[in-house]
Write a protein that holds these residues in place. Structure first.
Motif, PDB file in Angstrom:
ATOM      1  N   PRO A   1       0.910  -1.316  -0.046  1.00 53.46           N
ATOM      2  CA  PRO A   1      -0.236  -0.120  -0.022  1.00 53.46           C
ATOM      3  C   PRO A   1       0.656   1.286   0.036  1.00 53.46           C
ATOM      4  CG  PRO A   1      -0.793  -1.516   1.661  1.00 53.46           C
ATOM      5  CD  PRO A   1       0.513  -2.174   1.147  1.00 53.46           C
ATOM      6  N   GLY A   2       0.378   2.368  -0.802  1.00 49.88           N
ATOM      7  CA  GLY A   2       1.491   3.696  -0.790  1.00 49.88           C
ATOM      8  C   GLY A   2       2.235   3.582  -1.898  1.00 49.88           C
ATOM      9  N   THR A   3       2.362   2.406  -2.647  1.00 57.28           N
ATOM     10  CA  THR A   3       3.352   2.302  -3.821  1.00 57.28           C
ATOM     11  C   THR A   3       2.727   3.000  -5.121  1.00 57.28           C
ATOM     12  OG1 THR A   3       4.437   0.729  -2.700  1.00 57.28           O
ATOM     13  CG2 THR A   3       4.992   0.963  -4.925  1.00 57.28           C
ATOM     14  N   VAL A   4       2.897   3.993  -5.792  1.00 55.35           N
ATOM     15  CA  VAL A   4       1.996   4.360  -6.745  1.00 55.35           C
ATOM     16  C   VAL A   4       2.832   3.250  -8.115  1.00 55.35           C
ATOM     17  CG1 VAL A   4       2.230   6.187  -8.616  1.00 55.35           C
ATOM     18  CG2 VAL A   4       2.318   6.406  -6.214  1.00 55.35           C
ATOM     19  N   HIS A   5       2.027   2.816  -9.009  1.00 55.16           N
ATOM     20  CA  HIS A   5       2.286   1.725  -9.982  1.00 55.16           C
ATOM     21  C   HIS A   5       1.393   1.965 -11.220  1.00 55.16           C
ATOM     22  CE1 HIS A   5      -0.548  -0.084  -7.351  1.00 55.16           C
ATOM     23  NE2 HIS A   5      -0.999  -0.695  -8.334  1.00 55.16           N
ATOM     24  N   ALA A   6       1.934   1.695 -12.251  1.00 54.45           N
ATOM     25  CA  ALA A   6       1.183   1.280 -13.563  1.00 54.45           C
ATOM     26  C   ALA A   6       1.722   0.333 -14.561  1.00 54.45           C
ATOM     27  CB  ALA A   6       1.200   2.827 -14.157  1.00 54.45           C
ATOM     28  N   VAL A   7       1.248  -0.181 -15.333  1.00 52.86           N
ATOM     29  CA  VAL A   7       1.993  -1.095 -16.290  1.00 52.86           C
ATOM     30  C   VAL A   7       1.194  -1.074 -17.611  1.00 52.86           C
ATOM     31  CG1 VAL A   7       0.550  -3.168 -15.503  1.00 52.86           C
ATOM     32  CG2 VAL A   7       2.757  -3.521 -16.497  1.00 52.86           C
ATOM     33  N   LYS A   8       1.949  -1.867 -18.765  1.00 58.54           N
ATOM     34  CA  LYS A   8       1.203  -1.671 -20.119  1.00 58.54           C
ATOM     35  C   LYS A   8       2.005  -2.936 -20.601  1.00 58.54           C
ATOM     36  CE  LYS A   8       1.331   1.034 -24.589  1.00 58.54           C
ATOM     37  NZ  LYS A   8       2.484   0.326 -25.177  1.00 58.54           N
ATOM     38  N   GLY A   9       1.164  -3.588 -21.563  1.00 61.59           N
ATOM     39  CA  GLY A   9       1.892  -4.494 -22.165  1.00 61.59           C
ATOM     40  C   GLY A   9       2.517  -5.885 -21.702  1.00 61.59           C
ATOM     41  N   ALA A  10       1.607  -6.444 -20.395  1.00 66.76           N
ATOM     42  CA  ALA A  10       1.957  -7.541 -19.782  1.00 66.76           C
ATOM     43  C   ALA A  10       0.621  -8.380 -19.481  1.00 66.76           C
ATOM     44  CB  ALA A  10       2.616  -7.168 -18.608  1.00 66.76           C
ATOM     45  N   LEU A  11       1.004  -9.745 -19.189  1.00 67.34           N
ATOM     46  CA  LEU A  11       0.159 -10.785 -18.569  1.00 67.34           C
ATOM     47  C   LEU A  11       0.841 -10.907 -17.310  1.00 67.34           C
ATOM     48  CD1 LEU A  11      -0.605 -13.403 -21.423  1.00 67.34           C
ATOM     49  CD2 LEU A  11      -2.648 -12.110 -20.172  1.00 67.34           C
ATOM     50  N   ILE A  12      -0.245 -11.015 -16.350  1.00 69.97           N
ATOM     51  CA  ILE A  12       0.212 -10.785 -14.852  1.00 69.97           C
ATOM     52  C   ILE A  12      -0.580 -11.619 -14.249  1.00 69.97           C
ATOM     53  CG2 ILE A  12       0.563  -9.196 -12.769  1.00 69.97           C
ATOM     54  CD1 ILE A  12       1.274  -7.109 -14.857  1.00 69.97           C
ATOM     55  N   LEU A  13       0.030 -12.439 -13.036  1.00 69.89           N
ATOM     56  CA  LEU A  13      -0.714 -13.261 -12.248  1.00 69.89           C
ATOM     57  C   LEU A  13      -0.603 -12.370 -10.822  1.00 69.89           C
ATOM     58  CD1 LEU A  13      -0.500 -15.179  -9.469  1.00 69.89           C
ATOM     59  CD2 LEU A  13      -2.441 -15.961 -11.391  1.00 69.89           C
ATOM     60  N   GLU A  14      -1.558 -11.757 -10.628  1.00 68.77           N
ATOM     61  CA  GLU A  14      -1.649 -10.872  -9.186  1.00 68.77           C
ATOM     62  C   GLU A  14      -2.453 -11.899  -8.104  1.00 68.77           C
ATOM     63  OE1 GLU A  14      -2.831  -6.608  -9.005  1.00 68.77           O
ATOM     64  OE2 GLU A  14      -4.755  -7.568  -8.698  1.00 68.77           O
ATOM     65  N   VAL A  15      -1.539 -11.845  -6.945  1.00 75.61           N
ATOM     66  CA  VAL A  15      -1.988 -12.002  -5.733  1.00 75.61           C
ATOM     67  C   VAL A  15      -2.049 -10.806  -4.754  1.00 75.61           C
ATOM     68  CG1 VAL A  15      -1.657 -13.543  -3.344  1.00 75.61           C
ATOM     69  CG2 VAL A  15      -0.938 -14.224  -5.838  1.00 75.61           C
ATOM     70  N   GLN A  16      -3.287 -10.777  -3.905  1.00 74.02           N
ATOM     71  CA  GLN A  16      -3.674  -9.547  -3.323  1.00 74.02           C
ATOM     72  C   GLN A  16      -4.579  -9.803  -2.381  1.00 74.02           C
ATOM     73  OE1 GLN A  16      -6.408  -7.397  -6.538  1.00 74.02           O
ATOM     74  NE2 GLN A  16      -7.256  -7.162  -4.456  1.00 74.02           N
ATOM     75  N   GLN A  17      -4.756  -8.816  -1.310  1.00 74.54           N
ATOM     76  CA  GLN A  17      -5.783  -8.882  -0.397  1.00 74.54           C
ATOM     77  C   GLN A  17      -7.159  -8.845  -0.994  1.00 74.54           C
ATOM     78  OE1 GLN A  17      -3.967  -5.385   2.038  1.00 74.54           O
ATOM     79  NE2 GLN A  17      -5.142  -6.808   3.689  1.00 74.54           N
ATOM     80  N   SER A  18      -8.057  -9.445  -0.300  1.00 68.08           N
ATOM     81  CA  SER A  18      -9.504  -9.245  -1.036  1.00 68.08           C
ATOM     82  C   SER A  18     -10.069  -7.832  -0.825  1.00 68.08           C
ATOM     83  CB  SER A  18     -10.603 -10.317  -0.241  1.00 68.08           C
ATOM     84  OG  SER A  18     -11.848 -10.236  -0.869  1.00 68.08           O
ATOM     85  N   SER A  19      -9.675  -6.954  -1.663  1.00 66.53           N
ATOM     86  CA  SER A  19      -9.974  -5.417  -1.711  1.00 66.53           C
ATOM     87  C   SER A  19     -10.196  -5.051  -3.105  1.00 66.53           C
ATOM     88  CB  SER A  19      -8.936  -4.772  -0.700  1.00 66.53           C
ATOM     89  OG  SER A  19      -9.275  -3.225  -1.131  1.00 66.53           O
ATOM     90  N   ASP A  20     -10.967  -4.091  -3.415  1.00 65.86           N
ATOM     91  CA  ASP A  20     -11.198  -3.413  -4.707  1.00 65.86           C
ATOM     92  C   ASP A  20     -11.124  -2.109  -4.593  1.00 65.86           C
ATOM     93  OD1 ASP A  20     -11.475  -3.730  -7.437  1.00 65.86           O
ATOM     94  OD2 ASP A  20     -13.973  -3.692  -7.177  1.00 65.86           O
ATOM     95  N   VAL A  21     -10.208  -1.285  -3.738  1.00 65.56           N
ATOM     96  CA  VAL A  21      -9.886   0.280  -3.450  1.00 65.56           C
ATOM     97  C   VAL A  21      -8.882   0.549  -4.280  1.00 65.56           C
ATOM     98  CG1 VAL A  21      -9.824   1.932  -2.104  1.00 65.56           C
ATOM     99  CG2 VAL A  21     -11.282   0.078  -1.458  1.00 65.56           C
ATOM    100  N   THR A  22      -9.011   1.213  -5.274  1.00 66.30           N
ATOM    101  CA  THR A  22      -7.698   1.775  -6.135  1.00 66.30           C
ATOM    102  C   THR A  22      -8.103   3.430  -6.210  1.00 66.30           C
ATOM    103  OG1 THR A  22      -7.616  -0.193  -7.401  1.00 66.30           O
ATOM    104  CG2 THR A  22      -7.095   2.070  -8.742  1.00 66.30           C
ATOM    105  N   TYR A  23      -7.280   4.072  -5.936  1.00 66.26           N
ATOM    106  CA  TYR A  23      -7.209   5.677  -6.202  1.00 66.26           C
ATOM    107  C   TYR A  23      -6.275   5.914  -7.324  1.00 66.26           C
ATOM    108  CZ  TYR A  23      -8.627   5.523  -1.077  1.00 66.26           C
ATOM    109  OH  TYR A  23      -9.432   5.301  -0.055  1.00 66.26           O
ATOM    110  N   ARG A  24      -6.810   6.590  -8.423  1.00 67.96           N
ATOM    111  CA  ARG A  24      -6.330   6.977  -9.722  1.00 67.96           C
ATOM    112  C   ARG A  24      -5.750   8.185  -9.528  1.00 67.96           C
ATOM    113  NH1 ARG A  24     -11.303   5.514 -12.381  1.00 67.96           N
ATOM    114  NH2 ARG A  24     -10.929   3.105 -12.506  1.00 67.96           N
TER     115      ARG A  24
END
Ligand code: ZN
Length: 320
Positions: free
Chosen positions: A171-194
């Motif tokens: 949390p608190g890490t700014v991030h973005a990505v383009k052009g990739a297939l990614i397997l994501e493991v995360q906490q069960s949350s759907d909160v994103t600040y754009r």
């Protein structure tokens, strides 16, 4: 004694995204809705995408119901909701520049939601793939002014990205990505600040909402930007331990052609994602069940060991 038939196969939920593509269909064989699809919620009990179980003793029930009504499956894991969310992301175009809150901020500002620690294992990266992870402003005011002046290249930490890279995104890490297939493991949350959405418009001509004020609240201005996603830890007998955070652990497991692999499970339950290849899984010496790329299952608490054969790349995640 546990049996192969005790493994729980949730049916994925697919989410259309402006930045998505069609590779979840062309490369994973999923039956997708029309248009750009960005996310496969492969193992989820989140109310925004609560997987229904396919086959077995719990056929047709939702994962959230199993968590609430069949706690023995999860070995008494603590918490009021299934804690993990396993996704595959098809990021064809830029994911918005974004940041997630921690538990304390989300509980206070997002109606009791969990925060969002996440991590990414890069399955495939295009030649022109890009990833931004971390930022260089030393405080809230500096970030706000650089963002206001659209000095994104200076502000964001962009690094190379290749298949097989791994990124912890706390949390608190700014991030973005383009052009990739990614397997994501995360906490069960759907909160994103754009923070920034590349000035894109949606099909209806509107832009997606930004949340700069909340982002400025939660960005970690002290974190040093990382330089690489290359995995530094060794692979031992096919297993690479990718991370352990407060919320989850993640391993990469390679099952080599013509061999079999036994994976001991030491946590209340485990989530297994077949990211490449095909093979079989078996429990307690039972008849093996076939597995193919794009299948995901939960090994419940009674399963202390999984036996695999074939040629596969697996990501195995479990609660901390
Ligand atoms: Zn994110």
């Amino acid at each position: 004694m546990a049996h192969t038939s005790d493994l729980i196969f949730p049916h994925p939920v697919f989410v259309s995204k402006i930045w998505g593509g069609r590779r979840l269909e062309t490369e994973f064989g999923y039956d997708l809705p029309a248009g750009p699809v960005g996310e496969c919620w492969a193992i989820s009990a989140h109310p925004h995408g609560d997987c229904v179980i396919d086959g077995g003793a719990y056929d047709g029930r939702r994962l959230s119901e199993l968590w609430n009504e069949e706690p023995q499956l999860f070995g008494g894991a603590s918490g009021d909701r299934f804690p993990l969310l396993i996704k595959i992301l098809d990021v064809a175009d830029y994911l918005s520049v974004q940041v997630h809150p921690d538990d304390a901020y989300a509980a206070e500002h997002e109606g009791g939601s969990l925060g969002k620690s996440e991590c990414w294992y890069v399955l495939e990266a295009d030649d022109d793939a890009r990833i931004m992870i971390g930022q260089r402003a030393k405080g809230r005011a500096e970030f706000a002014s650089m963002a206001g002046e659209r000095r994104w290249d200076e502000l964001l930490n962009e690094i190379p990205v290749d298949a097989g890279d791994f990124f912890n995104i706390s949390p608190g890490t700014v991030h973005a990505v383009k052009g990739a297939l990614i397997l994501e493991v995360q906490q069960s949350s759907d909160v994103t600040y754009r923070v920034y959405d590349f000035d894109r418009l949606q099909g209806d001509g509107t832009s997606r909402e930004l949340h700069l004020a909340q982002a400025l609240d939660v960005i970690d201005y002290d974190a040093e930007p990382i330089a690489t996603g290359a995995i530094a830890v060794p692979e031992i007998d096919g297993v690479t331990h990718l991370t352990d955070c407060r919320y989850f652990g993640v391993d990469r497991v390679r099952v080599a052609a013509g061999s079999s692999a036994v994976l001991a499970l030491g946590k209340p339950f485990a989530c297994v994602s077949v990211c490449a290849g095909a093979g079989t899984v078996s429990v307690s010496g039972d008849e093996p069940r076939g597995l193919r790329k794009g299948e995901h299952f939960i090994a419940p608490a009674a399963c202390t060991e999984l036996s695999f054969s074939g040629e596969m790349l697996l990501i195995v995640s479990y609660p901390a």
